[in-house]
Design a protein around this motif. Structure first.
Motif, PDB file in Angstrom:
ATOM      1  N   ALA A  45      42.597  39.951  36.997  1.00 24.53           N
ATOM      2  CA  ALA A  45      42.825  39.486  38.876  1.00 24.53           C
ATOM      3  C   ALA A  45      41.741  40.700  39.230  1.00 24.53           C
ATOM      4  O   ALA A  45      41.100  40.502  40.225  1.00 24.53           O
ATOM      5  CB  ALA A  45      44.393  39.535  39.087  1.00 24.53           C
ATOM      6  N   ARG A  46      42.055  41.863  39.733  1.00 19.87           N
ATOM      7  CA  ARG A  46      40.626  42.823  40.306  1.00 19.87           C
ATOM      8  C   ARG A  46      39.455  41.868  39.667  1.00 19.87           C
ATOM      9  O   ARG A  46      38.868  42.587  40.541  1.00 19.87           O
ATOM     10  CB  ARG A  46      41.099  43.985  39.305  1.00 19.87           C
ATOM     11  CG  ARG A  46      42.705  44.790  40.156  1.00 19.87           C
ATOM     12  CD  ARG A  46      42.375  46.739  39.649  1.00 19.87           C
ATOM     13  NE  ARG A  46      42.241  46.747  38.231  1.00 19.87           N
ATOM     14  CZ  ARG A  46      42.915  46.962  37.881  1.00 19.87           C
ATOM     15  NH1 ARG A  46      44.036  46.776  37.759  1.00 19.87           N
ATOM     16  NH2 ARG A  46      43.020  47.328  35.885  1.00 19.87           N
ATOM     17  N   GLN A  52      35.133  38.122  44.123  1.00 21.76           N
ATOM     18  CA  GLN A  52      35.599  37.006  45.355  1.00 21.76           C
ATOM     19  C   GLN A  52      35.229  37.603  46.389  1.00 21.76           C
ATOM     20  O   GLN A  52      33.997  36.838  47.667  1.00 21.76           O
ATOM     21  CB  GLN A  52      36.190  36.440  45.765  1.00 21.76           C
ATOM     22  CG  GLN A  52      37.198  35.015  44.102  1.00 21.76           C
ATOM     23  CD  GLN A  52      38.476  34.555  44.066  1.00 21.76           C
ATOM     24  OE1 GLN A  52      38.962  35.186  45.291  1.00 21.76           O
ATOM     25  NE2 GLN A  52      38.722  33.312  43.867  1.00 21.76           N
ATOM     26  N   ALA A  53      35.170  38.670  46.254  1.00 19.90           N
ATOM     27  CA  ALA A  53      34.541  39.497  47.746  1.00 19.90           C
ATOM     28  C   ALA A  53      32.781  40.037  48.066  1.00 19.90           C
ATOM     29  O   ALA A  53      32.209  40.606  49.113  1.00 19.90           O
ATOM     30  CB  ALA A  53      34.898  40.829  47.437  1.00 19.90           C
ATOM     31  N   ARG A  58      31.447  32.409  39.749  1.00 24.41           N
ATOM     32  CA  ARG A  58      31.845  32.711  38.242  1.00 24.41           C
ATOM     33  C   ARG A  58      30.509  31.672  37.309  1.00 24.41           C
ATOM     34  O   ARG A  58      29.938  30.566  38.135  1.00 24.41           O
ATOM     35  CB  ARG A  58      32.735  31.911  37.727  1.00 24.41           C
ATOM     36  CG  ARG A  58      33.871  33.163  37.660  1.00 24.41           C
ATOM     37  CD  ARG A  58      34.792  33.059  37.179  1.00 24.41           C
ATOM     38  NE  ARG A  58      35.184  31.421  37.212  1.00 24.41           N
ATOM     39  CZ  ARG A  58      36.290  30.991  36.043  1.00 24.41           C
ATOM     40  NH1 ARG A  58      37.579  31.609  36.687  1.00 24.41           N
ATOM     41  NH2 ARG A  58      36.703  30.027  36.300  1.00 24.41           N
ATOM     42  N   PRO A  59      29.579  32.748  36.183  1.00 28.28           N
ATOM     43  CA  PRO A  59      29.004  31.569  35.677  1.00 28.28           C
ATOM     44  C   PRO A  59      28.814  30.141  35.600  1.00 28.28           C
ATOM     45  O   PRO A  59      30.595  30.318  34.856  1.00 28.28           O
ATOM     46  CB  PRO A  59      28.039  32.555  34.543  1.00 28.28           C
ATOM     47  CG  PRO A  59      28.510  33.745  34.466  1.00 28.28           C
ATOM     48  CD  PRO A  59      29.880  33.817  35.691  1.00 28.28           C
TER      49      PRO A  59
END
Length: 62
Positions: A45-46, A52-53, A58-59
């Protein structure tokens, strides 16, 4: 007797490998499984939040 000295190292390594596999299998699950799963989920999650920040996808995603 040379065959004994030739076979001893592979037999010892095989015994240690079997012991390692047994230890790994026995340590899977059990009372710590939920704690380990929670730690992995938190780390994922981190990583996802950081990704996202940054604004990166994602690939394989557009």
């Amino acid at each position: 007797m040379e065959y004994v000295s030739a076979l001893l190292p592979p037999v010892v390594m095989a015994a240690f490998f079997i012991g390692l596999v047994v230890t790994i299998v026995k340590s899977q699950g059990g009372p710590n499984k939920a704690k380990e799963d929670a730690a992995v989920d938190a780390a994922l999650a981190r990583a996802e939040a950081a990704r996202q920040a940054d604004g990166t996808a994602r690939p394989g995603q557009a």
